[in-house]
Structures are given as structure tokens and as C-alpha cells.
Design a protein around this motif. Sequence first.
Motif, PDB file in Angstrom:
ATOM      1  N   ILE A  74      30.343  97.303  -6.000  1.00 18.86           N
ATOM      2  CA  ILE A  74      31.486  98.123  -6.402  1.00 18.86           C
ATOM      3  C   ILE A  74      32.726  97.686  -5.639  1.00 18.86           C
ATOM      4  O   ILE A  74      32.705  97.570  -4.410  1.00 18.86           O
ATOM      5  CB  ILE A  74      31.228  99.624  -6.139  1.00 18.86           C
ATOM      6  N   GLY A  75      33.812  97.463  -6.372  1.00 21.32           N
ATOM      7  CA  GLY A  75      35.109  97.183  -5.771  1.00 21.32           C
ATOM      8  C   GLY A  75      36.074  98.309  -6.097  1.00 21.32           C
ATOM      9  O   GLY A  75      36.137  98.771  -7.238  1.00 21.32           O
ATOM     10  N   GLU A  76      36.827  98.773  -5.094  1.00 18.38           N
ATOM     11  CA  GLU A  76      37.732  99.916  -5.249  1.00 18.38           C
ATOM     12  C   GLU A  76      39.168  99.490  -4.946  1.00 18.38           C
ATOM     13  O   GLU A  76      39.433  98.798  -3.970  1.00 18.38           O
ATOM     14  CB  GLU A  76      37.321 101.040  -4.290  1.00 18.38           C
ATOM     15  N   SER A  77      40.094  99.928  -5.803  1.00 19.70           N
ATOM     16  CA  SER A  77      41.505  99.607  -5.602  1.00 19.70           C
ATOM     17  C   SER A  77      42.168 100.647  -4.717  1.00 19.70           C
ATOM     18  O   SER A  77      41.585 101.680  -4.382  1.00 19.70           O
ATOM     19  CB  SER A  77      42.226  99.562  -6.951  1.00 19.70           C
ATOM     20  N   SER A  78      43.413 100.379  -4.364  1.00 20.08           N
ATOM     21  CA  SER A  78      44.245 101.401  -3.732  1.00 20.08           C
ATOM     22  C   SER A  78      44.690 102.390  -4.810  1.00 20.08           C
ATOM     23  O   SER A  78      44.486 102.166  -6.013  1.00 20.08           O
ATOM     24  CB  SER A  78      45.469 100.759  -3.092  1.00 20.08           C
ATOM     25  N   ALA A  79      45.304 103.475  -4.400  1.00 18.78           N
ATOM     26  CA  ALA A  79      45.893 104.405  -5.370  1.00 18.78           C
ATOM     27  C   ALA A  79      47.129 103.756  -5.977  1.00 18.78           C
ATOM     28  O   ALA A  79      48.015 103.289  -5.258  1.00 18.78           O
ATOM     29  CB  ALA A  79      46.254 105.721  -4.691  1.00 18.78           C
ATOM     30  N   THR A 114      47.993  99.979 -13.841  1.00 22.48           N
ATOM     31  CA  THR A 114      46.537  99.860 -13.950  1.00 22.48           C
ATOM     32  C   THR A 114      46.087  98.406 -13.822  1.00 22.48           C
ATOM     33  O   THR A 114      45.049  98.119 -13.217  1.00 22.48           O
ATOM     34  CB  THR A 114      46.056 100.437 -15.289  1.00 22.48           C
ATOM     35  N   ALA A 115      46.854  97.470 -14.374  1.00 19.44           N
ATOM     36  CA  ALA A 115      46.487  96.060 -14.273  1.00 19.44           C
ATOM     37  C   ALA A 115      46.461  95.612 -12.818  1.00 19.44           C
ATOM     38  O   ALA A 115      45.574  94.853 -12.402  1.00 19.44           O
ATOM     39  CB  ALA A 115      47.460  95.202 -15.078  1.00 19.44           C
ATOM     40  N   THR A 116      47.417  96.094 -12.032  1.00 18.00           N
ATOM     41  CA  THR A 116      47.420  95.768 -10.601  1.00 18.00           C
ATOM     42  C   THR A 116      46.195  96.365  -9.919  1.00 18.00           C
ATOM     43  O   THR A 116      45.547  95.716  -9.084  1.00 18.00           O
ATOM     44  CB  THR A 116      48.704  96.293  -9.946  1.00 18.00           C
ATOM     45  N   GLY A 117      45.878  97.614 -10.272  1.00 15.36           N
ATOM     46  CA  GLY A 117      44.692  98.250  -9.709  1.00 15.36           C
ATOM     47  C   GLY A 117      43.422  97.508 -10.067  1.00 15.36           C
ATOM     48  O   GLY A 117      42.508  97.369  -9.241  1.00 15.36           O
ATOM     49  N   TYR A 118      43.376  97.008 -11.296  1.00 10.96           N
ATOM     50  CA  TYR A 118      42.203  96.230 -11.700  1.00 10.96           C
ATOM     51  C   TYR A 118      42.066  94.969 -10.860  1.00 10.96           C
ATOM     52  O   TYR A 118      40.960  94.630 -10.398  1.00 10.96           O
ATOM     53  CB  TYR A 118      42.302  95.878 -13.185  1.00 10.96           C
ATOM     54  N   ALA A 119      43.173  94.252 -10.671  1.00 11.35           N
ATOM     55  CA  ALA A 119      43.119  93.037  -9.858  1.00 11.35           C
ATOM     56  C   ALA A 119      42.683  93.361  -8.428  1.00 11.35           C
ATOM     57  O   ALA A 119      41.887  92.627  -7.827  1.00 11.35           O
ATOM     58  CB  ALA A 119      44.479  92.345  -9.864  1.00 11.35           C
ATOM     59  N   GLN A 120      43.187  94.466  -7.872  1.00 15.77           N
ATOM     60  CA  GLN A 120      42.780  94.861  -6.523  1.00 15.77           C
ATOM     61  C   GLN A 120      41.274  95.151  -6.467  1.00 15.77           C
ATOM     62  O   GLN A 120      40.572  94.696  -5.549  1.00 15.77           O
ATOM     63  CB  GLN A 120      43.555  96.096  -6.089  1.00 15.77           C
ATOM     64  N   ALA A 121      40.786  95.905  -7.456  1.00 16.19           N
ATOM     65  CA  ALA A 121      39.357  96.233  -7.472  1.00 16.19           C
ATOM     66  C   ALA A 121      38.510  94.980  -7.645  1.00 16.19           C
ATOM     67  O   ALA A 121      37.416  94.867  -7.076  1.00 16.19           O
ATOM     68  CB  ALA A 121      39.067  97.229  -8.601  1.00 16.19           C
TER      69      ALA A 121
END
Length: 507
Positions: A252-257, A263-270
Amino acid sequence: MHGDLRADTAAAVRIRRADDVLDMQRAARTGGTGPVLRWLEGRTSATAFLMNPAGTATYPARALLGDAERGLALRGARELTERRLGSVAIDEDGLTCIVLPLDGSRGSTAPLLAAVVPRPAPPELPLLLADASSVLSLSWLAEHTRRRQRRLRIAEAGTREAVLRLLMNGHTSTARQIAGALRPALPEVVRVYVIEGPPSVRGQLARKLSDMAKGAWVVPCPVYVDHLFMLVPADDAPAPASPPELAALCWIGESSAVPLRDTATGYAQAFHALAAARGRPERQASFAAGPDLALTIGPAAAAWAKAFLSPIRTHHARRTQDPDGAELLATAASWLSFHSRATAHLNIHRNTLSARLTCIQELLGLDLHRLSDQAALALALRSATAQIPPPPEGDAARAAKPVPVLDELLSLPRVGVWAQQQFRPVTGPDVPACIAETLTTWLRLDARIGPTAAALSISASAVRKRLTRAEALLSRSLLRSPSAIHDQWLALRTLDLAEQTEASAAR
């Protein structure tokens, strides 16, 4: 005596009928409609099938019927429907056809049961069909309900995937409108999770995560068959770990808030966090945030990106079916993130993707086979959408300066500090020197495994192992897209420029 014989015969008929009904029920329990029809055919030598009121066979769809049998069944269906009869029996051309209606549910039209047999028909056929109609009605209704439920699940899954695609492409307003018909509502600020596991358990994992994480959106990733995408409100408690029975199979990979629009940035972070999770015993990791290059450069990055992307932004499609500037920008961003899998992300044909990439290269004068050009385009797209503070008002000197080139931006002192931070995890004293050497060689050779292996005189598998080690150290994905490869190349170019400047000064 005759009375006793008739009584024995009647009892035998009742017993045989009861056995027949039990046999039909067993067939229905084991396989539903099909086994019951096959049992009828074996029991009576008739051709038994279901058809709609228009006379078209529905099960089996390719019932072996001649023209005479088909015409007789069609006539029986027409008479049954028009005269609203409980059953119809027709004798013609040496054939007997019996048609009965099945019971349906409200809002659904049940099919008709038909049997065609050469004359003389078995005397027990009408009674067998009457008993079979009850069994088949229940089987058909159960199958019809399952089909409807499956269609509803497919429709909902398609809608959720469409919402995900819209969010990933920045169409937040449209995504909200479509998501309004589903539950839960999309939150303002979210955390993105990417869960990796065997494709065989993805459906089971999605259902369990939906039950465990209330208020979450769980969507199978349209790009990777072994990934699940989970969107949860950022103000909620941390999302639960994977279900205990599946924990040993998943990472599991988790993004920052992040705001919903990012959302695309969050996806890349995750996705980057997922790369770090693969090397941890807990099999889970959160994104290790670092400074963003576009924000590090500042307003000059926005000015450079505006000039860099101007040929695409001002592009007008010659034909209605050709992509406009906005579509080309979305295609460029998707391809930089997913490369060949951008076809799945954008839901377009590979030939369409190839044609769009050719157009992008021609407009911008780039060769997207070169990592340097990919990195420049990636930075331009990110700088164009980043929330970069504007320069101080009234700064006439800054406004009068010409638009810088990329190397001038990378030569800024603050960018040099950023570049050193990017490579620090792989250049520490406890890290073998071969890790950084392999990473830099790979970047200079356009991220190609074969040439890197040849340059270092090692095997391709050894290159991949070292890059996997670099992924764990950097907490960034390198070998699977979306990757940090463009940032790493820009950091390497920055360090090379600084080294050239120092060498020139020394001379």
C-alpha cells in the motif's frame, strides 16, 4: 380387480411424476435453465428451448431447429400471445409443438417454453412441460436477476472509472456532477492510496476495502491490472490496512492530503510511496514529501513554461476529428506518466496516441525518445499548473528580462541545492557506490536497461536490481510509471551544469 389395477397404475404415474419433478429440481440446482432443458430433451426426445414472444430462441441461443420446427414454434408463440392462452398445442406436418409461458417478475417479460417433437408426441409430454414451466420460471428469474445485478455492477464500475479518469485529467467539476449520482460524495481534500496485489484477488480486495473504509472510493486501476485506486477524505482517520487475510499479498502506498483537483498529483505520490512499501516489512508506506522543482525555481519557471508550451496552446485543429491544444496537453501529460499505457488511461487506440505524440513533437520541436526532451516537457507541464506565486508587483527589471532557457533555470543556486537533495539518499556513506553509478549511467543513456548494462559490463538483471535498490532509497518509483525519472534527470543535469561552471572558473 380392475379397480386395483387402475389404482396401482395411477400411483405409479404419481410416483414417476414426483421423481421427474425431483430430477428437474436437481438439474436446476446444479446448473439452472440449461440442465433442465437438456433433461427434458433426454426424457421426451423433444427439442426443448426458451424463446421470446417474437419467436426467437433465447436459450439455447442456437437451438437446432429446422424451418418447419421454427415456423411451428413461431405460430404457437403468436397464438399464445394474441389469444392470451395458458398453453398452445399445434399438430402440423408430422410435428407437435407445445408452447407455455413462464412466470416473470414485475417489470420483466419472461420467455416462453416450447417443445417440438415428431408425432405421435409422448403422452406425458404436456404434463412434463407444465411441471417444468414452474421449475424453469424460478431458474430463469434467478438468472435474470443475477444478470441485471451484474449489469448494474458493471455500469457502476464504469461510472466510477469515468469519475477517476476525469479527476486524473483535471476535470474536477464534471467528475463531481457524475459522482453526484453515486455514493459517497467526493470530498474537498483527499488522500490517495494505491494498493498492489495479485489480479486474481483484486475484486475481493476491492469489496473488503469498501466495507472497511467507509466513505472511500475504491476503483480498479484502468492502467495496471494489479492495482486498486482508493480515494478517502483527508480529514478522516487513516485508512485501514489491507484485510488480514490478504495482508501478505498486498502493498500500500499513501499520498499526502491534496485538494480534489490535484488527484493526479496524489496518485503520483501514492505510486512513489508504493515503491518504498515494497522494500518494507510492514508493506505500507506514506509519501515522503520533498521540494517541488517548479516551486523551487519560482516565477521564472512559469514564464519559461508559457513560452515552451505556446505552440501547443495556440494550436487549432484543422479537422473536427483532430485534437486541439487542450487534448494534446492532456495526451502529453498522460504519456509522460504512463507511456504506452496512456492508451488505457485516456481510453484511446494506440494509433491515436502515436498520431498525437507525433503532432506534439512537431509543434514543440522535440524528440520524445530522448529523456532530456521528456524531462523538459514534464517540467513545463508541471510549471504551467503549479501554484507559483507571481513576481513582486512593479518589478520592471524582472518583467523586461527575456524568457530564460532551461539550462539557465537549472543553474540557479537554489536549484543546485534541490538537486543535491534528490541524489543524497543514494550517495550516503552506507550506500554502495554502484547504486549511484548505475542510476546516473541509466539516466544519461535515456533510461535504457540494455545500453546501461553494456556500459557497466554487468547483466540487465543486475541493473534492474540496483535500480530497485535506488527506488527504495529514494522512496520514488523509477522502473514503473508514473516515475520520478524526469526529476532525477533534471537533478543530474543541474549537478552537471554546476560541475561545468566550477571547472570553467578553475581554468
